[in-house]
Design a protein around this motif. Structure first.
Motif, PDB file in Angstrom:
ATOM      1  N   PHE A 119       0.825  -1.205   0.000  1.00 55.34           N
ATOM      2  CA  PHE A 119       0.000   0.000   0.000  1.00 55.34           C
ATOM      3  C   PHE A 119       0.865   1.263   0.000  1.00 55.34           C
ATOM      4  O   PHE A 119       0.483   2.274  -0.601  1.00 55.34           O
ATOM      5  CB  PHE A 119      -0.946  -0.001   1.199  1.00 55.34           C
ATOM      6  N   ALA A 120       2.013   1.201   0.643  1.00 52.34           N
ATOM      7  CA  ALA A 120       2.883   2.374   0.740  1.00 52.34           C
ATOM      8  C   ALA A 120       3.616   2.655  -0.564  1.00 52.34           C
ATOM      9  O   ALA A 120       3.817   3.819  -0.939  1.00 52.34           O
ATOM     10  CB  ALA A 120       3.892   2.188   1.872  1.00 52.34           C
ATOM     11  N   GLU A 121       4.012   1.611  -1.285  1.00 56.53           N
ATOM     12  CA  GLU A 121       4.830   1.794  -2.484  1.00 56.53           C
ATOM     13  C   GLU A 121       4.023   1.961  -3.761  1.00 56.53           C
ATOM     14  O   GLU A 121       4.556   2.423  -4.782  1.00 56.53           O
ATOM     15  CB  GLU A 121       5.784   0.601  -2.651  1.00 56.53           C
ATOM     16  N   SER A 122       2.761   1.620  -3.738  1.00 53.90           N
ATOM     17  CA  SER A 122       1.972   1.596  -4.974  1.00 53.90           C
ATOM     18  C   SER A 122       1.362   2.961  -5.310  1.00 53.90           C
ATOM     19  O   SER A 122       0.803   3.634  -4.445  1.00 53.90           O
ATOM     20  CB  SER A 122       0.850   0.561  -4.859  1.00 53.90           C
ATOM     21  N   ASP A 123       1.461   3.334  -6.581  1.00 52.02           N
ATOM     22  CA  ASP A 123       0.734   4.492  -7.076  1.00 52.02           C
ATOM     23  C   ASP A 123      -0.721   4.112  -7.344  1.00 52.02           C
ATOM     24  O   ASP A 123      -1.618   4.945  -7.261  1.00 52.02           O
ATOM     25  CB  ASP A 123       1.378   4.997  -8.374  1.00 52.02           C
ATOM     26  N   TYR A 124      -0.922   2.832  -7.675  1.00 50.08           N
ATOM     27  CA  TYR A 124      -2.259   2.285  -7.904  1.00 50.08           C
ATOM     28  C   TYR A 124      -2.355   0.946  -7.186  1.00 50.08           C
ATOM     29  O   TYR A 124      -1.562   0.043  -7.438  1.00 50.08           O
ATOM     30  CB  TYR A 124      -2.532   2.086  -9.403  1.00 50.08           C
ATOM     31  N   VAL A 125      -3.307   0.832  -6.277  1.00 51.25           N
ATOM     32  CA  VAL A 125      -3.569  -0.434  -5.586  1.00 51.25           C
ATOM     33  C   VAL A 125      -4.812  -1.050  -6.219  1.00 51.25           C
ATOM     34  O   VAL A 125      -5.867  -0.417  -6.293  1.00 51.25           O
ATOM     35  CB  VAL A 125      -3.800  -0.230  -4.076  1.00 51.25           C
ATOM     36  N   VAL A 126      -4.673  -2.287  -6.704  1.00 54.85           N
ATOM     37  CA  VAL A 126      -5.776  -2.978  -7.367  1.00 54.85           C
ATOM     38  C   VAL A 126      -6.160  -4.194  -6.527  1.00 54.85           C
ATOM     39  O   VAL A 126      -5.377  -5.137  -6.377  1.00 54.85           O
ATOM     40  CB  VAL A 126      -5.388  -3.426  -8.794  1.00 54.85           C
ATOM     41  N   CYS A 127      -7.364  -4.172  -5.970  1.00 51.48           N
ATOM     42  CA  CYS A 127      -7.833  -5.281  -5.129  1.00 51.48           C
ATOM     43  C   CYS A 127      -8.701  -6.221  -5.958  1.00 51.48           C
ATOM     44  O   CYS A 127      -9.697  -5.803  -6.544  1.00 51.48           O
ATOM     45  CB  CYS A 127      -8.623  -4.747  -3.943  1.00 51.48           C
ATOM     46  N   THR A 128      -8.330  -7.489  -5.995  1.00 53.15           N
ATOM     47  CA  THR A 128      -9.091  -8.490  -6.754  1.00 53.15           C
ATOM     48  C   THR A 128      -9.555  -9.630  -5.856  1.00 53.15           C
ATOM     49  O   THR A 128      -9.863 -10.719  -6.341  1.00 53.15           O
ATOM     50  CB  THR A 128      -8.231  -9.065  -7.899  1.00 53.15           C
ATOM     51  N   LEU A 129      -9.625  -9.390  -4.561  1.00 53.18           N
ATOM     52  CA  LEU A 129      -9.937 -10.458  -3.614  1.00 53.18           C
ATOM     53  C   LEU A 129     -11.389 -10.928  -3.705  1.00 53.18           C
ATOM     54  O   LEU A 129     -12.290 -10.126  -3.931  1.00 53.18           O
ATOM     55  CB  LEU A 129      -9.657  -9.994  -2.184  1.00 53.18           C
ATOM     56  N   PHE A 170      -5.094   1.703   4.188  1.00 55.59           N
ATOM     57  CA  PHE A 170      -5.283   2.953   3.450  1.00 55.59           C
ATOM     58  C   PHE A 170      -4.415   4.076   4.013  1.00 55.59           C
ATOM     59  O   PHE A 170      -3.991   4.970   3.278  1.00 55.59           O
ATOM     60  CB  PHE A 170      -6.754   3.353   3.458  1.00 55.59           C
ATOM     61  N   ALA A 171      -4.131   4.021   5.312  1.00 54.70           N
ATOM     62  CA  ALA A 171      -3.295   5.048   5.932  1.00 54.70           C
ATOM     63  C   ALA A 171      -1.860   4.989   5.407  1.00 54.70           C
ATOM     64  O   ALA A 171      -1.132   5.981   5.481  1.00 54.70           O
ATOM     65  CB  ALA A 171      -3.301   4.887   7.449  1.00 54.70           C
ATOM     66  N   CYS A 172      -1.473   3.839   4.863  1.00 56.59           N
ATOM     67  CA  CYS A 172      -0.118   3.690   4.321  1.00 56.59           C
ATOM     68  C   CYS A 172       0.017   4.304   2.930  1.00 56.59           C
ATOM     69  O   CYS A 172       1.129   4.543   2.455  1.00 56.59           O
ATOM     70  CB  CYS A 172       0.256   2.205   4.242  1.00 56.59           C
TER      71      CYS A 172
END
Length: 259
Positions: free
Chosen positions: A213-223, A238-240
């Protein structure tokens, strides 16, 4: 499925909501099986001959199928979920003690059927934000020439929360844009489609989750929606994230704590 090449007397019941868009392209027959669109318990019970298979299209109520099941169970040998997610069917399966090892009933789902479409959606969503689409549309409406710098996807990091079929279909498209790919998965085995594989297994699982979460410019959740994934993407996660990062949800809504 063997049912799709069975004799002409075979019938497949399709349980769906009225007006579902999938009905627009639904044929009357597939191979030698007749297809019967059903919306209610009565519809299911009126299929002639008794259906050999049932196709469930969310968000049709499984309660309709449950009410008809005492009469249908002797003829139905195949139950298929139109979507990859089957959490909506779980109460029905539990109530009737149906498992993947049930000898007289084959269970299947639509895993992979929508992966390409969803992969393209991810690219669209990232481009929508990086190319400032809303700003461009507003400028168009105002007939205004607005000079600004459009960011690129090249060199950005996309982090996948869950690295199943959807994520693995999306990753090569991200690679074509020159993006760095992080994959958070249960396995600690490196995946060749990812630059970095982060495992949730073991004592560093929470640390790996925060890192993605800290390193990503885009977080894609597919769970998928399970007890283990309920609110997996939570306030701590999300705070990260950086203020400039974006969260794209493709999996079940319950995986993200929107509050």
């Amino acid at each position: 499925s063997p049912l799709m090449t069975a004799s002409a007397s075979r019938a497949i019941a399709i349980l769906c909501e009225r007006g579902h868009p999938a009905l627009a392209s639904m044929p009357a027959r597939v191979a030698s099986c007749s297809l019967h669109v059903c919306h209610t318990t009565a519809d299911l019970l009126n299929v002639t001959p008794s259906p050999s298979g049932v196709l469930w299209i969310p968000a049709a109520s499984p309660s309709e199928l449950s009410a008809a099941w005492p009469r249908l169970s002797s003829s139905v040998t195949w139950l298929h979920s139109f979507s990859a997610g089957v959490d909506g069917l779980v109460p029905f399966l539990h109530d009737h003690k149906i498992t993947s090892s049930s000898p007289s009933l084959a269970l299947s789902n639509g895993r992979g059927a929508f992966s390409q479409s969803l992969a393209e959606y991810v690219i669209w969503a990232m481009l929508h934000h990086s190319k400032k689409t809303e700003r461009c549309q507003a400028n168009k409406a105002a007939k205004k020439w607005d000079k600004f710098v459009m960011p690129q996807l090249r060199g950005r990091t996309v982090g996948f929360v869950g690295f199943g079929h959807i994520a693995q279909t999306t990753a090569p498209l991200c690679r074509a844009f020159g993006m760095r790919i992080l994959a958070l998965r249960n396995s600690d085995e490196h995946h060749p489609l990812a630059d970095v594989t982060l495992s949730m297994a073991g004592p560093k699982g929470a640390e790996h989750k925060r890192r993605l979460f800290a390193e990503s410019d885009y977080v894609v959740c597919t769970l998928p929606g399970t007890q283990a994934t309920h609110h997996f993407c939570d306030e701590t996660s999300f705070a990260c994230m950086r203020a400039s990062s974006f969260f794209i949800s493709l999996g079940r809504g319950v995986a993200a704590d929107e509050s």
